[in-house]
Design an enzyme around this catalytic site. Structure first.
Site, PDB file in Angstrom:
ATOM      1  N   ASN A  64       1.845   4.141  15.129  1.00  0.00           N
ATOM      2  CA  ASN A  64       1.716   3.289  14.374  1.00  0.00           C
ATOM      3  C   ASN A  64       3.407   2.796  14.387  1.00  0.00           C
ATOM      4  O   ASN A  64       4.163   4.207  13.327  1.00  0.00           O
ATOM      5  CB  ASN A  64       1.282   3.681  12.794  1.00  0.00           C
ATOM      6  CG  ASN A  64       1.129   2.045  12.441  1.00  0.00           C
ATOM      7  OD1 ASN A  64       2.302   1.552  12.214  1.00  0.00           O
ATOM      8  ND2 ASN A  64      -0.192   1.632  11.859  1.00  0.00           N
ATOM      9  N   HIS A  68       6.792   2.226   9.743  1.00  0.00           N
ATOM     10  CA  HIS A  68       7.555   1.712   9.288  1.00  0.00           C
ATOM     11  C   HIS A  68       8.968   2.528   9.445  1.00  0.00           C
ATOM     12  O   HIS A  68       9.824   2.665   9.092  1.00  0.00           O
ATOM     13  CB  HIS A  68       6.782   3.343   8.089  1.00  0.00           C
ATOM     14  CG  HIS A  68       5.704   2.988   7.261  1.00  0.00           C
ATOM     15  ND1 HIS A  68       5.800   2.144   6.251  1.00  0.00           N
ATOM     16  CD2 HIS A  68       4.244   3.730   7.779  1.00  0.00           C
ATOM     17  CE1 HIS A  68       4.580   2.176   6.314  1.00  0.00           C
ATOM     18  NE2 HIS A  68       3.959   2.619   6.836  1.00  0.00           N
ATOM     19  N   HIS A 127       1.307  -3.058  12.596  1.00  0.00           N
ATOM     20  CA  HIS A 127       0.214  -4.097  11.601  1.00  0.00           C
ATOM     21  C   HIS A 127       1.454  -5.065  11.250  1.00  0.00           C
ATOM     22  O   HIS A 127       2.387  -5.296  10.321  1.00  0.00           O
ATOM     23  CB  HIS A 127      -0.195  -3.609  10.306  1.00  0.00           C
ATOM     24  CG  HIS A 127      -0.773  -3.883   9.378  1.00  0.00           C
ATOM     25  ND1 HIS A 127      -1.230  -3.202   8.483  1.00  0.00           N
ATOM     26  CD2 HIS A 127      -0.996  -5.343   9.470  1.00  0.00           C
ATOM     27  CE1 HIS A 127      -2.086  -4.265   7.582  1.00  0.00           C
ATOM     28  NE2 HIS A 127      -1.910  -5.271   8.371  1.00  0.00           N
ATOM     29  N   ARG A 186       1.477  -7.940   8.256  1.00  0.00           N
ATOM     30  CA  ARG A 186       0.831  -8.294   6.982  1.00  0.00           C
ATOM     31  C   ARG A 186       1.701  -9.570   7.397  1.00  0.00           C
ATOM     32  O   ARG A 186       2.314  -9.929   7.220  1.00  0.00           O
ATOM     33  CB  ARG A 186       1.464  -7.093   6.268  1.00  0.00           C
ATOM     34  CG  ARG A 186       1.209  -5.867   6.344  1.00  0.00           C
ATOM     35  CD  ARG A 186       1.820  -5.118   4.879  1.00  0.00           C
ATOM     36  NE  ARG A 186       0.875  -5.339   3.624  1.00  0.00           N
ATOM     37  CZ  ARG A 186       0.077  -4.947   4.222  1.00  0.00           C
ATOM     38  NH1 ARG A 186      -0.831  -3.138   4.086  1.00  0.00           N
ATOM     39  NH2 ARG A 186      -0.932  -5.090   2.787  1.00  0.00           N
ATOM     40  N   ARG A 209       6.244  -7.364   4.995  1.00  0.00           N
ATOM     41  CA  ARG A 209       6.943  -6.742   4.743  1.00  0.00           C
ATOM     42  C   ARG A 209       6.985  -5.446   5.387  1.00  0.00           C
ATOM     43  O   ARG A 209       8.433  -4.888   5.376  1.00  0.00           O
ATOM     44  CB  ARG A 209       6.057  -5.890   3.341  1.00  0.00           C
ATOM     45  CG  ARG A 209       4.815  -5.508   4.067  1.00  0.00           C
ATOM     46  CD  ARG A 209       4.551  -3.510   3.125  1.00  0.00           C
ATOM     47  NE  ARG A 209       3.694  -4.961   2.288  1.00  0.00           N
ATOM     48  CZ  ARG A 209       2.752  -4.367   1.505  1.00  0.00           C
ATOM     49  NH1 ARG A 209       2.485  -2.927   1.586  1.00  0.00           N
ATOM     50  NH2 ARG A 209       1.791  -4.870   0.811  1.00  0.00           N
ATOM     51  N   GLU A 211      -2.660  -4.607  15.078  1.00  0.00           N
ATOM     52  CA  GLU A 211      -3.510  -4.809  13.302  1.00  0.00           C
ATOM     53  C   GLU A 211      -3.147  -5.158  12.605  1.00  0.00           C
ATOM     54  O   GLU A 211      -2.025  -6.140  12.400  1.00  0.00           O
ATOM     55  CB  GLU A 211      -3.166  -3.655  12.410  1.00  0.00           C
ATOM     56  CG  GLU A 211      -3.727  -2.143  12.662  1.00  0.00           C
ATOM     57  CD  GLU A 211      -3.102  -0.771  11.729  1.00  0.00           C
ATOM     58  OE1 GLU A 211      -2.812  -1.580  11.040  1.00  0.00           O
ATOM     59  OE2 GLU A 211      -3.334  -0.263  12.156  1.00  0.00           O
ATOM     60  N   THR A 224      -3.018   0.632   3.430  1.00  0.00           N
ATOM     61  CA  THR A 224      -4.503  -0.770   3.752  1.00  0.00           C
ATOM     62  C   THR A 224      -5.618   0.242   2.884  1.00  0.00           C
ATOM     63  O   THR A 224      -5.475   2.131   3.340  1.00  0.00           O
ATOM     64  CB  THR A 224      -4.721  -0.629   4.716  1.00  0.00           C
ATOM     65  OG1 THR A 224      -3.987  -0.717   5.296  1.00  0.00           O
ATOM     66  CG2 THR A 224      -6.085  -1.164   5.495  1.00  0.00           C
ATOM     67  N   GLU A 235     -12.910   1.594  13.416  1.00  0.00           N
ATOM     68  CA  GLU A 235     -11.622   3.354  13.456  1.00  0.00           C
ATOM     69  C   GLU A 235     -12.093   2.895  11.591  1.00  0.00           C
ATOM     70  O   GLU A 235     -11.876   2.780  11.248  1.00  0.00           O
ATOM     71  CB  GLU A 235      -9.820   2.487  13.084  1.00  0.00           C
ATOM     72  CG  GLU A 235      -9.247   3.403  12.789  1.00  0.00           C
ATOM     73  CD  GLU A 235      -8.133   2.925  13.556  1.00  0.00           C
ATOM     74  OE1 GLU A 235      -7.731   2.613  14.274  1.00  0.00           O
ATOM     75  OE2 GLU A 235      -7.432   3.597  12.616  1.00  0.00           O
ATOM     76  N   HIS A 269      -5.555   7.111   9.106  1.00  0.00           N
ATOM     77  CA  HIS A 269      -5.260   6.162   7.798  1.00  0.00           C
ATOM     78  C   HIS A 269      -4.469   8.297   7.246  1.00  0.00           C
ATOM     79  O   HIS A 269      -5.781   8.858   6.882  1.00  0.00           O
ATOM     80  CB  HIS A 269      -5.753   6.124   7.075  1.00  0.00           C
ATOM     81  CG  HIS A 269      -5.099   5.213   6.122  1.00  0.00           C
ATOM     82  ND1 HIS A 269      -4.280   5.635   4.964  1.00  0.00           N
ATOM     83  CD2 HIS A 269      -4.132   3.102   5.911  1.00  0.00           C
ATOM     84  CE1 HIS A 269      -3.154   5.006   4.416  1.00  0.00           C
ATOM     85  NE2 HIS A 269      -3.229   3.629   4.483  1.00  0.00           N
TER      86      HIS A 269
HETATM   87  N1  PXP Z   1      -5.118   2.833  11.537  1.00  0.00           N
HETATM   88  C1  PXP Z   1      -4.942   1.683  10.425  1.00  0.00           C
HETATM   89  C2  PXP Z   1      -6.408   0.556  10.700  1.00  0.00           C
HETATM   90  C3  PXP Z   1      -4.271   1.175   9.425  1.00  0.00           C
HETATM   91  O1  PXP Z   1      -4.158   0.343   8.935  1.00  0.00           O
HETATM   92  C4  PXP Z   1      -3.276   2.546   8.915  1.00  0.00           C
HETATM   93  C5  PXP Z   1      -1.549   2.415   8.480  1.00  0.00           C
HETATM   94  O2  PXP Z   1      -1.011   0.688   8.416  1.00  0.00           O
HETATM   95  C6  PXP Z   1      -2.937   3.320  10.464  1.00  0.00           C
HETATM   96  C7  PXP Z   1      -4.001   3.992  10.928  1.00  0.00           C
HETATM   97  C8  PXP Z   1      -2.424   4.877   9.964  1.00  0.00           C
HETATM   98  O3  PXP Z   1      -2.207   5.177   8.794  1.00  0.00           O
HETATM   99  P1  PXP Z   1      -0.527   6.014   8.561  1.00  0.00           P
HETATM  100  O4  PXP Z   1       0.343   5.407   8.250  1.00  0.00           O
HETATM  101  O5  PXP Z   1      -1.186   6.448   7.094  1.00  0.00           O
HETATM  102  O6  PXP Z   1      -0.678   7.420   9.367  1.00  0.00           O
END
Ligand code: PXP
Length: 248
Positions: free
Chosen positions: A11, A14, A47, A49, A53, A74, A105, A155, A198
């Protein structure tokens, strides 16, 4: 690829968070996504949003153009996001709950309460060929509802397990892990493909990666943070190594 292979979705949200802290174009999430691909990511997750952001609409346009691995898009279950997904037709769409005031999330989607609405919402996405995944807590009611509405993938939210580990609440961590294990197995028995994610880190990934029913992990924040110290390529490769070790 063997049946036992566990996919890693990276992901990149960030990277966009850091970019947006200054405006402008640096660091570029697309460059991070290509690097992640080269480091062995099996997919890229982003994602979009509602408040934009981190990831922007232009990032999604760019990812659709440059990626060689599948994009897991996402999004919240809103008309605006559905239109964007239908335009791009990404490989996978993961429906997540979204609150403006949250930092990330926080929980899973309430599928059981919104079954009809969600069934109608995901049908057109499935019709254009997207694999629809629903981000939920390890809760049998939610899994059954996700199955009934026609999702192909769930998930499981690993945040509660990871938080308990980080805060040294070992008994709770063990309970959360047990729920994740039992619900992975239950979802698999219904024919759902099981993903998880997550908050996963090097310290928390292996027990989840060891569940044979889990086919994909989506990991972002920790990897982008760790890349400050190690670089993105070694950070991802180390996660890959730990996942393979857990799976062996
Ligand atoms: N899976 C989903 C559905 C999420 O919303 C997120 C966070 O955006 C992640 C995985 C990844 O989480 P993390 O960034 O904490 O590894």
């Amino acid at each position: 690829m063997s049946d036992n292979y566990l996919r890693l979705g990276v992901n990149i949200d960030h990277v966009a968070t850091v970019r947006n802290a200054r405006g402008g174009a640096y660091p570029d999430p697309l460059r991070a996504a290509k690097l992640a691909e080269e480091a062995g990511a099996d997919g890229i997750t982003a994602h979009l949003r509602e408040d934009r952001r981190h990831i922007s609409d232009a990032d999604i346009d760019g990812l659709m153009e440059v990626l060689s691995v599948p994009l897991n898009f996402e999004m919240a279950a809103t008309d605006e996001m559905q239109k964007i997904a239908l335009r791009h037709k990404p490989h996978a769409v993961c429906i997540v709950p979204e609150k403006r005031e949250e930092r990330t999330t926080e929980g899973g989607l309430e599928v059981a309460r919104e079954e009809n609405k969600l069934a109608h919402f995901i049908a057109p996405l499935r019709d254009v060929g997207c694999r629809v995944s629903i981000f939920i807590a390890a809760d049998q009611r939610q899994i059954e509802a996700a199955h009934r509405i026609g999702a192909e993938v769930i998930e499981l939210h690993t945040g509660a397990y990871c938080d308990a580990c980080a805060e040294g609440r070992t008994e709770e961590a063990a309970q959360e892990l047990e729920s994740l294990r039992a619900m992975s197995s239950f979802a698999h028995s219904l024919g759902l493909e099981v993903h998880a994610g997550h908050g996963l880190t090097y310290d928390t990934v292996q027990p989840v990666a060891a569940f044979p029913e889990v086919k994909e992990l989506n990991i972002g924040h920790f990897l982008i943070g760790e890349s400050i110290f190690l670089g993105l390529d070694p950070a991802i490769k180390e996660m890959r190594r730990l996942m393979d070790e857990a799976r062996a």
